[in-house]
Design an enzyme around this catalytic site. Structure first.
Site, PDB file in Angstrom:
ATOM      1  N   ASN A  11       0.868  -1.185   0.000  1.00  0.00           N
ATOM      2  CA  ASN A  11       0.000   0.000   0.000  1.00  0.00           C
ATOM      3  C   ASN A  11       0.901   1.231   0.000  1.00  0.00           C
ATOM      4  O   ASN A  11       1.487   1.575   1.011  1.00  0.00           O
ATOM      5  CB  ASN A  11      -0.895  -0.010   1.251  1.00  0.00           C
ATOM      6  CG  ASN A  11      -1.694   1.277   1.394  1.00  0.00           C
ATOM      7  OD1 ASN A  11      -1.886   1.997   0.403  1.00  0.00           O
ATOM      8  ND2 ASN A  11      -2.152   1.569   2.594  1.00  0.00           N
ATOM      9  N   GLY A 170       2.488   1.987  10.682  1.00  0.00           N
ATOM     10  CA  GLY A 170       3.441   3.086  10.535  1.00  0.00           C
ATOM     11  C   GLY A 170       4.134   3.476  11.831  1.00  0.00           C
ATOM     12  O   GLY A 170       4.785   4.522  11.902  1.00  0.00           O
TER      13      GLY A 170
HETATM   14  C1  PEP Z   1      -0.588   0.103   5.898  1.00  0.00           C
HETATM   15  O1  PEP Z   1      -0.589   1.258   5.559  1.00  0.00           O
HETATM   16  O2  PEP Z   1      -1.526  -0.615   5.541  1.00  0.00           O
HETATM   17  C2  PEP Z   1       0.511  -0.410   6.715  1.00  0.00           C
HETATM   18  C3  PEP Z   1       0.432  -1.628   7.190  1.00  0.00           C
HETATM   19  O3  PEP Z   1       1.572   0.435   6.921  1.00  0.00           O
HETATM   20  P1  PEP Z   1       2.990   0.066   7.589  1.00  0.00           P
HETATM   21  O4  PEP Z   1       3.450  -1.240   6.989  1.00  0.00           O
HETATM   22  O5  PEP Z   1       3.888   1.191   7.229  1.00  0.00           O
HETATM   23  O6  PEP Z   1       2.760  -0.059   9.064  1.00  0.00           O
END
Ligand code: PEP
Length: 244
Positions: A11, A170
């Site tokens: 994503n 995140g």
């Molecule tokens: C996401 O945005 O779906 C996500 C899992 O982000 P991250 O891997 O950066 O935690």
């Protein structure tokens, strides 16, 4: 991981211009291993370029949102038919950032899921609890409501669920494999037996090359939805390799 085919999706959120997308996707597409299903969820402006660069490869291109109506007076919105017209394979729905910053409700998601399914788009539906909800012991209640109110069981043939504990997105705080497995098992149990066997459930929330193998080894974790680490080809491909 049972007999279900692993599925890893990146994503990108609001990252990468169309100009940056072409070479990135071409590189990714050329280096994909056989085995897992792999997708990138890219910004609307990069969809056409991603489809072009992925052509002839196994890499699938997803949008990050769509509107539920077929067409009409919805300024700034994009329909399922518009995505299909570009050659897009699927759409990510219900990401926590859309729920939190754009007021996306389970009722709206039910309409979006139905519209995507009717049009022929595959869907990744993201669900997950906040830190506050987990601490209040409400995790299962929240997950059950998100699954039921979005009508997920009625669209299971085109559906992948992404379990994303919001406190892990995140933040660098990954759910432990045991905690993630517990939530995945609970989500799987929300579906009738014949769906529960086959529906794929990705884990999302700070999944990186170093923690992916242990998470992906859990019996009910069928892949990952990857944010930050999907913006860098080597890191993303290392996670794909862990799912292979
Ligand atoms: C996401 O945005 O779906 C996500 C899992 O982000 P991250 O891997 O950066 O935690």
């Amino acid at each position: 991981m049972s007999g279900r085919r692993p599925f890893v999706a990146g994503n990108w959120k609001m990252h990468k211009t169309a100009g940056e997308t072409g070479p990135f996707v071409a590189d990714l597409a050329a280096r994909l291993p056989d085995g897992p299903e792999v997708a990138v969820c890219v910004p609307f402006t990069s969809l056409a370029e991603a489809v072009r660069a992925a052509a002839g490869s196994q890499l699938r291109v997803y949008a990050q949102n769509m509107h539920q109506a077929a067409q009409g007076a919805f300024t700034g919105e994009i329909s399922a038919a518009m995505l299909l017209d570009l050659g897009v394979h699927g759409v990510l729905l219900g990401h926590s950032e859309r729920r939190q910053y754009f007021g996306e409700t389970d009722a709206a998601l039910a309409e979006k899921l139905a519209a995507a399914d009717a049009a022929g788009l595959d869907v990744i539906l993201a669900v997950g609890e906040t830190e506050q909800q987990r601490e209040a012991g409400e995790t299962e209640q929240v997950l059950a409501r998100q699954i039921a109110d979005s009508g997920a069981a009625s669209h299971a043939a085109r559906l992948t669920i992404a379990y994303e504990p919001i406190w892990a997105i995140g933040t660098g705080r990954t759910a432990t494999p045991a905690l993630a497995e517990e939530a995945h098992r609970f989500i799987r149990g929300r579906f009738p037996a014949e769906i529960s066997e086959v529906i794929r459930i990705q884990y999302g929330g700070s999944m990186k090359p170093d923690n992916a193998p242990e998470l992906l080894a859990q019996p009910d974790i069928d892949g990952g939805l990857i944010g930050g680490a999907s913006l860098e080809a080597d890191a993303f491909l290392a996670i794909v390799a862990a799912a292979t």
